[in-house]
Design an enzyme around this catalytic site. Structure first.
Site, short mmCIF file in Angstrom:
data_model
loop_
_atom_site.label_atom_id
_atom_site.label_comp_id
_atom_site.label_asym_id
_atom_site.label_seq_id
_atom_site.Cartn_x
_atom_site.Cartn_y
_atom_site.Cartn_z
N LEU A 41 3.29 -0.91 5.16
CA LEU A 41 3.31 -0.43 3.71
C LEU A 41 2.97 0.92 3.96
CD1 LEU A 41 1.44 -3.12 1.30
CD2 LEU A 41 3.83 -2.09 1.03
N ASP A 42 3.53 1.89 3.18
CA ASP A 42 2.89 3.12 3.18
C ASP A 42 1.56 3.43 2.81
OD1 ASP A 42 5.65 4.22 4.00
OD2 ASP A 42 6.08 4.31 2.01
N ALA A 43 1.01 4.57 3.14
CA ALA A 43 -0.55 4.87 2.71
C ALA A 43 -0.79 4.62 1.20
CB ALA A 43 -1.00 6.04 3.38
N SER A 45 1.09 3.26 -0.89
CA SER A 45 1.58 1.82 -1.57
C SER A 45 0.38 0.66 -1.40
CB SER A 45 2.69 1.38 -1.02
OG SER A 45 3.87 2.33 -1.09
N ARG A 141 10.12 4.03 2.65
CA ARG A 141 9.93 4.31 1.32
C ARG A 141 11.27 4.10 0.44
NH1 ARG A 141 5.61 7.19 0.95
NH2 ARG A 141 6.07 8.54 -1.03
#
Length: 180
Positions: A41-43, A45, A141
């Site tokens: 998961l992106d930072a 998110s 993303r």
């Protein structure tokens, strides 16, 4: 026997145990040896991250060939039109690929949603809405790019479910062991 942990990843945390000197990492929350994230998961998110010690299980969770459903709660700027929802449902053309069709619907703000730190930016003249998106791929993303491409930028992104596992009962920053 395999182990799997469910972790509700807070905003700003990166999905690795090694420190980068800039962000909090999984090591700041989970002190269980020999577990590895099954996906990312992106930072910026939040939400469900699975960790396991089983490489075969990790592969099954992350490999697009298995098409494991992932449910996201997405707060967007504005109120998506039926045309925008139809675009999400039929696949969105992005510069580098066309997404697989998603299940997309408007939803109410999730009940008992934790506060995000820092809070999202809010504009008095722009309402926000919540979407539930179900996808079976997970490129870099992707959800953010999909909503932006149909005219509704993502403000907050929470992964609620991966396959059979959900965030139910997990506060932000908390983990628990799950049955495999």
């Amino acid at each position: 026997m395999s182990r799997i942990l469910l972790f509700n990843k807070p905003y700003g945390v990166i999905c690795q145990f090694s420190r980068d000197g800039l962000h909090p990492t999984l090591a700041d929350y989970i002190a269980v040896p020999d577990l590895y994230p099954a996906g990312r998961l992106d930072a910026d998110s939040e939400g469900l991250l699975l960790l396991t010690d089983d490489g075969v299980l990790q592969h099954r969770i992350t490999d697009p060939l298995h098409k494991l459903a992932k449910i996201y709660w997405v707060q967007v700027e504005g109120k998506p039109s039926e045309t925008a929802l139809a675009q999400l449902r039929s696949g969105v053309k992005l510069p580098d690929f066309v997404t697989l069709p998603a299940m997309a619907r408007l939803m109410e703000e999730p009940v008992n949603l934790w506060r995000r730190t820092p809070p999202i930016r809010e504009r008095k003249d722009k309402p926000t809405s919540w979407l539930e998106l179900i996808i079976r791929e997970g490129k870099n993303r992707q959800v953010r790019r999909m909503t932006a491409a149909v005219g509704y930028p993502t403000l907050r992104l929470i992964r609620y479910r991966i396959g059979e596992w959900t965030l139910d009962g997990l506060e932000s920053g908390i983990w628990r062991e799950a049955a495999v």
